[in-house]
Design a protein around this motif. Structure first.
Motif, PDB file in Angstrom:
ATOM      1  N   ASP A   2      37.082  52.267  99.799  1.00  0.00           N
ATOM      2  CA  ASP A   2      36.613  51.666  98.833  1.00  0.00           C
ATOM      3  C   ASP A   2      36.143  50.526  99.080  1.00  0.00           C
ATOM      4  OD1 ASP A   2      39.039  50.646  98.521  1.00  0.00           O
ATOM      5  OD2 ASP A   2      39.864  51.808  97.120  1.00  0.00           O
ATOM      6  N   LEU A   3      36.397  49.254  98.242  1.00  0.00           N
ATOM      7  CA  LEU A   3      36.180  48.213  98.076  1.00  0.00           C
ATOM      8  C   LEU A   3      37.020  47.383  98.926  1.00  0.00           C
ATOM      9  CD1 LEU A   3      33.234  46.169  96.933  1.00  0.00           C
ATOM     10  CD2 LEU A   3      34.426  44.754  95.492  1.00  0.00           C
ATOM     11  N   ARG A   4      37.845  47.849  98.562  1.00  0.00           N
ATOM     12  CA  ARG A   4      38.755  46.789  99.234  1.00  0.00           C
ATOM     13  C   ARG A   4      38.791  47.252 100.587  1.00  0.00           C
ATOM     14  NH1 ARG A   4      44.973  49.660  96.986  1.00  0.00           N
ATOM     15  NH2 ARG A   4      43.280  50.738  98.231  1.00  0.00           N
ATOM     16  N   HIS A   5      38.645  48.516 101.260  1.00  0.00           N
ATOM     17  CA  HIS A   5      38.550  48.117 102.616  1.00  0.00           C
ATOM     18  C   HIS A   5      37.645  47.540 102.597  1.00  0.00           C
ATOM     19  CE1 HIS A   5      40.127  52.740 101.438  1.00  0.00           C
ATOM     20  NE2 HIS A   5      40.892  52.283 102.114  1.00  0.00           N
ATOM     21  N   LEU A   6      36.206  47.546 102.472  1.00  0.00           N
ATOM     22  CA  LEU A   6      35.429  46.695 103.474  1.00  0.00           C
ATOM     23  C   LEU A   6      36.171  44.648 103.464  1.00  0.00           C
ATOM     24  CD1 LEU A   6      31.802  47.747 101.035  1.00  0.00           C
ATOM     25  CD2 LEU A   6      33.208  48.630 103.224  1.00  0.00           C
ATOM     26  N   ARG A   7      36.491  44.377 101.890  1.00  0.00           N
ATOM     27  CA  ARG A   7      36.930  43.114 101.794  1.00  0.00           C
ATOM     28  C   ARG A   7      37.783  42.772 103.534  1.00  0.00           C
ATOM     29  NH1 ARG A   7      35.240  41.099  97.684  1.00  0.00           N
ATOM     30  NH2 ARG A   7      35.363  42.093  95.562  1.00  0.00           N
ATOM     31  N   TYR A   8      39.101  44.087 103.561  1.00  0.00           N
ATOM     32  CA  TYR A   8      39.927  43.139 104.914  1.00  0.00           C
ATOM     33  C   TYR A   8      38.626  43.965 106.101  1.00  0.00           C
ATOM     34  CZ  TYR A   8      43.699  44.644 101.601  1.00  0.00           C
ATOM     35  OH  TYR A   8      44.629  44.661 100.916  1.00  0.00           O
ATOM     36  N   ILE A   9      38.036  44.727 105.895  1.00  0.00           N
ATOM     37  CA  ILE A   9      37.432  44.571 107.846  1.00  0.00           C
ATOM     38  C   ILE A   9      36.819  43.038 107.697  1.00  0.00           C
ATOM     39  CG2 ILE A   9      35.433  45.223 108.197  1.00  0.00           C
ATOM     40  CD1 ILE A   9      36.545  47.994 107.099  1.00  0.00           C
ATOM     41  N   VAL A  10      36.209  43.230 106.669  1.00  0.00           N
ATOM     42  CA  VAL A  10      34.956  41.525 106.809  1.00  0.00           C
ATOM     43  C   VAL A  10      36.133  40.369 106.393  1.00  0.00           C
ATOM     44  CG1 VAL A  10      33.846  39.687 105.091  1.00  0.00           C
ATOM     45  CG2 VAL A  10      33.414  42.155 105.195  1.00  0.00           C
ATOM     46  N   ALA A  20      46.133  37.342 110.602  1.00  0.00           N
ATOM     47  CA  ALA A  20      45.764  36.642 109.398  1.00  0.00           C
ATOM     48  C   ALA A  20      44.861  36.750 108.609  1.00  0.00           C
ATOM     49  CB  ALA A  20      44.672  35.736 110.415  1.00  0.00           C
ATOM     50  N   ALA A  21      44.161  38.346 108.035  1.00  0.00           N
ATOM     51  CA  ALA A  21      44.148  38.719 106.960  1.00  0.00           C
ATOM     52  C   ALA A  21      44.294  38.742 106.181  1.00  0.00           C
ATOM     53  CB  ALA A  21      42.758  39.903 108.097  1.00  0.00           C
ATOM     54  N   ALA A  22      46.192  39.751 106.467  1.00  0.00           N
ATOM     55  CA  ALA A  22      47.020  39.959 105.510  1.00  0.00           C
ATOM     56  C   ALA A  22      47.853  38.250 105.066  1.00  0.00           C
ATOM     57  CB  ALA A  22      48.261  40.475 106.516  1.00  0.00           C
ATOM     58  N   HIS A  23      47.503  37.466 105.138  1.00  0.00           N
ATOM     59  CA  HIS A  23      47.890  36.238 105.016  1.00  0.00           C
ATOM     60  C   HIS A  23      46.942  35.395 103.800  1.00  0.00           C
ATOM     61  CE1 HIS A  23      50.209  32.214 104.581  1.00  0.00           C
ATOM     62  NE2 HIS A  23      48.396  31.613 105.012  1.00  0.00           N
ATOM     63  N   GLU A  24      45.535  35.918 104.016  1.00  0.00           N
ATOM     64  CA  GLU A  24      44.783  35.622 103.706  1.00  0.00           C
ATOM     65  C   GLU A  24      44.845  36.291 101.814  1.00  0.00           C
ATOM     66  OE1 GLU A  24      39.346  36.104 102.725  1.00  0.00           O
ATOM     67  OE2 GLU A  24      40.708  35.271 104.695  1.00  0.00           O
ATOM     68  N   PHE A  25      44.754  37.413 102.112  1.00  0.00           N
ATOM     69  CA  PHE A  25      44.476  38.649 100.929  1.00  0.00           C
ATOM     70  C   PHE A  25      46.336  38.546 100.485  1.00  0.00           C
ATOM     71  CE2 PHE A  25      40.964  40.428 102.626  1.00  0.00           C
ATOM     72  CZ  PHE A  25      39.977  40.161 101.652  1.00  0.00           C
ATOM     73  N   ASN A  26      47.684  37.872 101.370  1.00  0.00           N
ATOM     74  CA  ASN A  26      48.711  37.337 100.743  1.00  0.00           C
ATOM     75  C   ASN A  26      49.858  39.521 100.368  1.00  0.00           C
ATOM     76  OD1 ASN A  26      51.355  36.665 100.176  1.00  0.00           O
ATOM     77  ND2 ASN A  26      50.295  36.852  97.683  1.00  0.00           N
ATOM     78  N   VAL A  27      49.286  39.824 101.863  1.00  0.00           N
ATOM     79  CA  VAL A  27      50.147  41.846 101.783  1.00  0.00           C
ATOM     80  C   VAL A  27      50.458  41.599 103.310  1.00  0.00           C
ATOM     81  CG1 VAL A  27      48.224  42.528 100.216  1.00  0.00           C
ATOM     82  CG2 VAL A  27      47.907  42.811 102.801  1.00  0.00           C
ATOM     83  N   ARG A  28      51.073  42.477 103.856  1.00  0.00           N
ATOM     84  CA  ARG A  28      52.069  42.116 104.497  1.00  0.00           C
ATOM     85  C   ARG A  28      51.237  43.447 106.206  1.00  0.00           C
ATOM     86  NH1 ARG A  28      54.626  46.324 104.760  1.00  0.00           N
ATOM     87  NH2 ARG A  28      54.463  47.330 102.924  1.00  0.00           N
ATOM     88  N   GLN A  29      51.007  42.882 107.179  1.00  0.00           N
ATOM     89  CA  GLN A  29      49.584  43.058 108.331  1.00  0.00           C
ATOM     90  C   GLN A  29      49.730  44.429 108.302  1.00  0.00           C
ATOM     91  OE1 GLN A  29      50.779  44.567 111.297  1.00  0.00           O
ATOM     92  NE2 GLN A  29      48.062  44.535 112.072  1.00  0.00           N
ATOM     93  N   ILE A  31      49.867  46.932 105.965  1.00  0.00           N
ATOM     94  CA  ILE A  31      48.515  47.385 105.225  1.00  0.00           C
ATOM     95  C   ILE A  31      47.103  47.030 105.897  1.00  0.00           C
ATOM     96  CG2 ILE A  31      47.459  47.380 102.518  1.00  0.00           C
ATOM     97  CD1 ILE A  31      50.748  46.365 101.869  1.00  0.00           C
ATOM     98  N   ILE A  32      47.223  46.017 105.986  1.00  0.00           N
ATOM     99  CA  ILE A  32      45.788  45.684 106.450  1.00  0.00           C
ATOM    100  C   ILE A  32      45.055  46.925 107.806  1.00  0.00           C
ATOM    101  CG2 ILE A  32      44.170  43.865 108.052  1.00  0.00           C
ATOM    102  CD1 ILE A  32      44.788  43.264 105.155  1.00  0.00           C
ATOM    103  N   SER A  33      45.690  46.681 108.675  1.00  0.00           N
ATOM    104  CA  SER A  33      45.884  47.441 110.042  1.00  0.00           C
ATOM    105  C   SER A  33      45.806  49.089 109.430  1.00  0.00           C
ATOM    106  CB  SER A  33      47.279  47.615 110.523  1.00  0.00           C
ATOM    107  OG  SER A  33      47.576  46.485 110.992  1.00  0.00           O
ATOM    108  N   LYS A  34      46.555  49.664 108.453  1.00  0.00           N
ATOM    109  CA  LYS A  34      46.636  50.816 107.623  1.00  0.00           C
ATOM    110  C   LYS A  34      44.960  51.204 107.284  1.00  0.00           C
ATOM    111  CE  LYS A  34      48.615  53.732 104.705  1.00  0.00           C
ATOM    112  NZ  LYS A  34      49.235  54.438 103.653  1.00  0.00           N
TER     113      LYS A  34
END
Length: 299
Positions: A2-10, A20-29, A31-34
């Protein structure tokens, strides 16, 4: 995916790091990796090369991110337009009015509204009163600006707007032309020319209210002419006419305009905006609020 996956990838591509992406979205790293791993599994292609120093795009990942950015930008633009449409700052509204009202205060308001809300398509419909009201009931017209008071259209919502001086248009050589103010009593015996189309019927009612008596009615001639041609008839000496103040800026017609007074002061005519109560166009509320603001700042 979904769109959330695209945002994390970009974001990961932009930052060169999942953390760094996790810090930008204020989530744990993790979660981004998953989420990125879920996307790669669905696509059956690796988008990133992971290392202890961060993450960099693979050739397939570089192509994917170009399209992902475009999709995100398109979605965000679509969401903003949907929000603006719901808020009444984007869309279309049809406003019905008499042709003779397309100048003066109303023209100023329309120009200012269009400048303030460039994403709103404000369409004007010049038509007789009956056609405008029919348009309101059918939904073809969203709002109508007409002469009258708020009780004129009982089944419609309405808001009182500005008022204007009622002016008498006289030929240049008329005995009253040199006066700065004309009183109703001075118009006894005059021949009045009014238009068949609106606001002619309103003007006729005003004339009868001020000048008609049981044994004495004013001479009123109704012509199927627009305002400019009626004033040309006045300039030719065929009679006099009553006009809204916005007409007084017209020149080259051989007429002069003078305000009408009675014992209580200047005679004024008021305008209202009316609408069908169940109209759900969000821009209608924007228009009403803008008209209310205009009334507050109008001198």
């Amino acid at each position: 995916m979904d769109l959330r996956h695209l945002r994390y990838i970009v974001a990961s591509a932009r930052n060169g790091s999942f953390s760094a992406a996790a810090h930008e979205f204020n989530v744990r790293q993790p979660i981004i990796s998953k989420r990125i791993k879920e996307a790669e599994d669905e696509l059956t292609v690796a988008l990133f090369v992971r290392s202890t120093s961060g993450a960099r795009l693979t050739p397939a990942g570089e192509e994917f991110v170009v399209d992902a950015r475009r999709i995100i930008e398109d979605f965000d633009r679509l969401a903003e337009r949907a929000k603006a449409s719901g808020a009444g700052t984007l869309g279309r509204i049809v406003v019905g009015l008499y042709k003779s009202l397309s100048q003066g205060a109303l023209r100023t308001f329309i120009d200012e509204f269009r400048e303030r809300y460039p994403d709103v398509d404000l369409e004007l419909l010049e038509a007789p009163f009956a056609e405008i009201i029919a348009g309101l009931h059918s939904g073809r017209v969203d709002a109508a600006i007409i002469l009258g008071d708020t009780g004129k259209c009982e089944v419609l919502g309405s808001l009182a707007l500005w008022s204007e001086h009622l002016m008498v248009a006289l030929p240049l050589g008329h005995p009253l032309a040199d006066k700065s103010v004309i009183y109703w009593s001075e118009l006894k015996g005059e021949r009045f020319i009014i238009g068949h189309h609106d606001p002619g019927p309103d003007i006729r009612d005003i004339l009868l209210r001020h000048l008609a008596a049981p044994s004495d009615r004013p001479e009123i001639v109704t012509l199927r002419l627009n305002r400019d041609n009626i004033l040309s008839e006045v300039g030719s000496g065929k009679g006099i006419s009553l006009q809204c103040e916005s007409a007084s800026g017209l020149t080259g017609l051989g007429v002069v305009f003078r305000p009408l007074h009675d014992g209580n002061g200047a005679t004024r005519v008021g305008y209202i905006v009316c609408w069908k109560p169940d109209n759900i166009n969000p821009v209608l509320n924007t228009l009403r609020n803008a008209l209310k603001e205009a009334m507050l700042i109008r001198p």
